[in-house]
Design a protein around this motif. Structure first.
Motif, PDB file in Angstrom:
ATOM      1  N   GLN A 248       0.829  -1.203   0.000  1.00 22.13           N
ATOM      2  CA  GLN A 248       0.000   0.000   0.000  1.00 22.13           C
ATOM      3  C   GLN A 248       0.863   1.252   0.000  1.00 22.13           C
ATOM      4  O   GLN A 248       0.511   2.259  -0.629  1.00 22.13           O
ATOM      5  CB  GLN A 248      -0.909   0.000   1.224  1.00 22.13           C
ATOM      6  CG  GLN A 248      -2.090  -0.953   1.151  1.00 22.13           C
ATOM      7  CD  GLN A 248      -2.913  -0.938   2.426  1.00 22.13           C
ATOM      8  OE1 GLN A 248      -2.719  -0.079   3.289  1.00 22.13           O
ATOM      9  NE2 GLN A 248      -3.828  -1.900   2.559  1.00 22.13           N
ATOM     10  N   GLN A 249       1.993   1.204   0.693  1.00 23.33           N
ATOM     11  CA  GLN A 249       2.887   2.356   0.780  1.00 23.33           C
ATOM     12  C   GLN A 249       3.947   2.362  -0.326  1.00 23.33           C
ATOM     13  O   GLN A 249       4.406   3.426  -0.751  1.00 23.33           O
ATOM     14  CB  GLN A 249       3.575   2.374   2.151  1.00 23.33           C
ATOM     15  CG  GLN A 249       2.596   2.457   3.322  1.00 23.33           C
ATOM     16  CD  GLN A 249       3.314   2.516   4.656  1.00 23.33           C
ATOM     17  OE1 GLN A 249       4.134   3.405   4.897  1.00 23.33           O
ATOM     18  NE2 GLN A 249       3.020   1.567   5.540  1.00 23.33           N
ATOM     19  N   LEU A 250       4.333   1.172  -0.771  1.00 23.36           N
ATOM     20  CA  LEU A 250       5.348   1.024  -1.821  1.00 23.36           C
ATOM     21  C   LEU A 250       4.787   0.103  -2.905  1.00 23.36           C
ATOM     22  O   LEU A 250       5.072  -1.102  -2.925  1.00 23.36           O
ATOM     23  CB  LEU A 250       6.640   0.433  -1.244  1.00 23.36           C
ATOM     24  CG  LEU A 250       7.417   1.252  -0.218  1.00 23.36           C
ATOM     25  CD1 LEU A 250       8.577   0.442   0.335  1.00 23.36           C
ATOM     26  CD2 LEU A 250       7.921   2.547  -0.843  1.00 23.36           C
ATOM     27  N   PRO A 251       3.982   0.620  -3.807  1.00 22.95           N
ATOM     28  CA  PRO A 251       3.304  -0.234  -4.792  1.00 22.95           C
ATOM     29  C   PRO A 251       4.246  -1.047  -5.679  1.00 22.95           C
ATOM     30  O   PRO A 251       3.852  -2.096  -6.201  1.00 22.95           O
ATOM     31  CB  PRO A 251       2.489   0.763  -5.623  1.00 22.95           C
ATOM     32  CG  PRO A 251       2.304   1.938  -4.723  1.00 22.95           C
ATOM     33  CD  PRO A 251       3.563   2.029  -3.908  1.00 22.95           C
ATOM     34  N   ALA A 252       5.486  -0.605  -5.838  1.00 20.63           N
ATOM     35  CA  ALA A 252       6.436  -1.330  -6.684  1.00 20.63           C
ATOM     36  C   ALA A 252       7.373  -2.237  -5.884  1.00 20.63           C
ATOM     37  O   ALA A 252       8.300  -2.833  -6.444  1.00 20.63           O
ATOM     38  CB  ALA A 252       7.257  -0.333  -7.501  1.00 20.63           C
ATOM     39  N   ALA A 253       7.129  -2.351  -4.591  1.00 21.25           N
ATOM     40  CA  ALA A 253       8.031  -3.138  -3.741  1.00 21.25           C
ATOM     41  C   ALA A 253       8.050  -4.607  -4.161  1.00 21.25           C
ATOM     42  O   ALA A 253       7.047  -5.157  -4.622  1.00 21.25           O
ATOM     43  CB  ALA A 253       7.594  -3.023  -2.280  1.00 21.25           C
ATOM     44  N   ALA A 350       9.328  -1.438   8.134  1.00 24.14           N
ATOM     45  CA  ALA A 350       9.991  -1.952   6.931  1.00 24.14           C
ATOM     46  C   ALA A 350      10.094  -0.863   5.866  1.00 24.14           C
ATOM     47  O   ALA A 350      11.144  -0.698   5.223  1.00 24.14           O
ATOM     48  CB  ALA A 350       9.220  -3.160   6.399  1.00 24.14           C
ATOM     49  N   VAL A 351       9.029  -0.122   5.663  1.00 24.93           N
ATOM     50  CA  VAL A 351       9.026   0.946   4.662  1.00 24.93           C
ATOM     51  C   VAL A 351      10.016   2.042   5.047  1.00 24.93           C
ATOM     52  O   VAL A 351      10.761   2.559   4.200  1.00 24.93           O
ATOM     53  CB  VAL A 351       7.605   1.516   4.499  1.00 24.93           C
ATOM     54  CG1 VAL A 351       7.622   2.785   3.647  1.00 24.93           C
ATOM     55  CG2 VAL A 351       6.689   0.467   3.881  1.00 24.93           C
ATOM     56  N   GLN A 352      10.051   2.407   6.322  1.00 26.14           N
ATOM     57  CA  GLN A 352      10.977   3.448   6.749  1.00 26.14           C
ATOM     58  C   GLN A 352      12.423   3.046   6.499  1.00 26.14           C
ATOM     59  O   GLN A 352      13.220   3.831   5.974  1.00 26.14           O
ATOM     60  CB  GLN A 352      10.772   3.776   8.221  1.00 26.14           C
ATOM     61  CG  GLN A 352      11.692   4.895   8.712  1.00 26.14           C
ATOM     62  CD  GLN A 352      11.550   5.202  10.183  1.00 26.14           C
ATOM     63  OE1 GLN A 352      11.106   4.343  10.958  1.00 26.14           O
ATOM     64  NE2 GLN A 352      11.910   6.413  10.598  1.00 26.14           N
ATOM     65  N   LEU A 353      12.790   1.815   6.871  1.00 25.59           N
ATOM     66  CA  LEU A 353      14.157   1.351   6.650  1.00 25.59           C
ATOM     67  C   LEU A 353      14.476   1.278   5.151  1.00 25.59           C
ATOM     68  O   LEU A 353      15.609   1.538   4.739  1.00 25.59           O
ATOM     69  CB  LEU A 353      14.355  -0.019   7.296  1.00 25.59           C
ATOM     70  CG  LEU A 353      14.564  -0.024   8.809  1.00 25.59           C
ATOM     71  CD1 LEU A 353      14.450  -1.432   9.361  1.00 25.59           C
ATOM     72  CD2 LEU A 353      15.928   0.581   9.173  1.00 25.59           C
ATOM     73  N   HIS A 354      13.491   0.908   4.356  1.00 23.42           N
ATOM     74  CA  HIS A 354      13.706   0.803   2.914  1.00 23.42           C
ATOM     75  C   HIS A 354      13.945   2.171   2.280  1.00 23.42           C
ATOM     76  O   HIS A 354      14.770   2.311   1.362  1.00 23.42           O
ATOM     77  CB  HIS A 354      12.487   0.137   2.272  1.00 23.42           C
ATOM     78  CG  HIS A 354      12.619  -0.085   0.807  1.00 23.42           C
ATOM     79  ND1 HIS A 354      12.312   0.895  -0.132  1.00 23.42           N
ATOM     80  CD2 HIS A 354      13.032  -1.177   0.087  1.00 23.42           C
ATOM     81  CE1 HIS A 354      12.525   0.418  -1.342  1.00 23.42           C
ATOM     82  NE2 HIS A 354      12.963  -0.837  -1.249  1.00 23.42           N
ATOM     83  N   ASN A 355      13.272   3.205   2.787  1.00 29.43           N
ATOM     84  CA  ASN A 355      13.306   4.522   2.140  1.00 29.43           C
ATOM     85  C   ASN A 355      14.282   5.514   2.764  1.00 29.43           C
ATOM     86  O   ASN A 355      14.782   6.411   2.076  1.00 29.43           O
ATOM     87  CB  ASN A 355      11.915   5.155   2.164  1.00 29.43           C
ATOM     88  CG  ASN A 355      10.930   4.429   1.273  1.00 29.43           C
ATOM     89  OD1 ASN A 355      11.318   3.583   0.465  1.00 29.43           O
ATOM     90  ND2 ASN A 355       9.654   4.745   1.416  1.00 29.43           N
TER      91      ASN A 355
END
Length: 431
Positions: A248-253, A350-355
């Protein structure tokens, strides 16, 4: 003056080691390598069949000798070998072969290597199953994570598996424990004498070369042997709840899931359109870990400590996990990533660490620090050798003081012995 004779060690493995498939086998290999550094003479035996990815023990100078369950051929083998130390890999091997070792090599030090407390893992699995039956909510499992030791004891105490595992610990002269939390559970709640236990976590050499840069990494990764039920459960939670929240936050993940012994039910979850890739076994786990930006380990139950998370630190890969995943791993040190209790918090971390490169670099630095503080082979390897040598010198007093173990060997082992002999006699009868 002549040099003292090198210790002769027999290791009885539940399986033949596959360090590229499981952390448990990796820990066994670390122990074997510690023994080899001492110049000890090692024989590895197992009643198991060959696995798909076995370690080449012969190339290391370790003899490999297959053995059979419920067969007196082991008696002649162990008598001729006459080991100074016998290490049982998992308590079932002590149940099967401990009485034979005691009978034919009474002066051999008997050591149990637990990997994790199986009875604790099993009890936590049962608790998760009950929670899933009681509620359809797949987001919040807060009540499952890190309960008080007394609650864990009450969950385990009536189970046959706990009684068997604790009996094996008492019957041995020394038990190697991978988790300090499990040591405290045994000492504080099960009243196991602390002197029967030795903390021996995963043992590694801290990397000195820089790892792959943030900018050169991509995607999320999850890894673990599919035969280990906590890993399969983690994949299911990822698929049903956590991964959709991340997308939902990273559609291309993209998420790459690696694991040995991938069953059809796991490959059926593969969905490239959702970015959910089931990749089967990784020949080089450290290579794929080094290429990933974030490691995901959403463990809802389990025990011991997690080899995948040590591998993540070795590769400079921050991770997101649960209190079960981080249990026994970091003491008072900061965690190299995030420890979360709900699916939403897991996804957000997870999203925070990824970005966030700054957040990612801070987590990476914490991982290297943690490895140096708690997992150095240069610390734990010599400590293990020292403890084994102390036990060999004081074997008589250790066994005298461990009256409960002596009592269990007298009664429980006799029944195990007679059952084994009955099975052997039955197998000899013509069909």
């Amino acid at each position: 003056m002549s040099q003292p004779r090198a210790a002769k060690v027999l290791v009885i493995g539940y399986v033949w080691p596959e360090p590229r498939s499981s952390a448990a086998s990796g820990h066994v290999m670390q122990i074997l390598e510690t023994f080899l550094q001492q110049g000890w003479d090692i024989t590895f035996s197992s009643p198991a069949g060959a696995g798909e990815h076995p370690a080449d023990l012969t190339a290391l100078g370790i003899r490999q000798v297959p053995i059979e369950l419920n067969n007196s051929s082991f008696d002649a083998f162990v008598s001729e070998l006459a080991p100074d130390v016998v290490l049982f890999d998992q308590f079932m091997m002590e149940e099967q072969f401990g009485w034979r070792v005691e009978k034919h090599c009474p002066n051999a030090l008997r050591v149990l290597e637990t990997s994790d407390l199986q009875s604790l893992r099993h009890a936590r699995h049962q608790r998760l199953k009950e929670r899933l039956k009681a509620s359809a909510d797949l987001e919040d499992f807060n009540e499952l994570f890190a309960p008080a030791l007394r609650q864990e004891f009450e969950l385990m105490a009536d189970a046959d598996l706990a009684k068997r595992e604790l009996a094996a610990i008492y019957r041995c002269d020394l038990t190697l424990m991978i988790s300090e939390v499990e040591i405290e559970l045994l000492v504080q709640q099960f009243m196991v004498p602390r002197e029967l236990l030795h903390w021996c976590p995963l043992m590694i050499d801290v990397p000195t070369r820089p790892s792959t840069r943030f900018e050169d990494r991509a995607h999320f990764l999850s890894i673990g042997n599919f035969r280990h039920s906590p890993n399969w459960d983690a994949v299911l939670w990822l698929k049903t709840t956590i991964w959709p929240l991340i997308r939902q936050q990273l559609p291309a993940a993209q998420l790459h899931i690696y694991g040995a012994y991938t069953p059809p039910k796991a490959t059926a979850l593969h969905n490239a359109a959702q970015g959910f890739h089931v990749m089967n076994w990784a020949e080089d786990a450290l290579q794929v870990m080094s290429a990933a930006r974030v490691c995901l380990a959403p463990l809802r139950f389990g025990a011991g400590i997690k080899g995948k998370l040590v591998d993540a630190m070795l590769c400079g890969t921050p991770n997101v996990t649960t209190p079960v995943g981080a249990e026994g791993m970091h003491g008072l040190e900061p965690w190299p990533g995030a420890i979360t209790r709900t699916a939403q918090a897991f996804a957000d971390s997870a999203v925070q660490l990824h970005n966030d490169r700054t957040c990612w670099l801070a987590a990476q630095a914490k991982g290297l620090h943690l490895l140096g503080q708690r997992y150095r082979q240069a610390q734990h390897g010599p400590a293990l050798i020292t403890r084994i040598e102390e036990c060999r010198r004081n074997l008589g007093s250790i066994r005298r003081d461990n009256f409960t173990g002596s009592m269990l060997r007298h009664h429980q082992h006799k029944s195990t012995q007679y059952m084994s002999q009955w099975i052997e006699a039955k197998n000899r009868q013509p069909q």
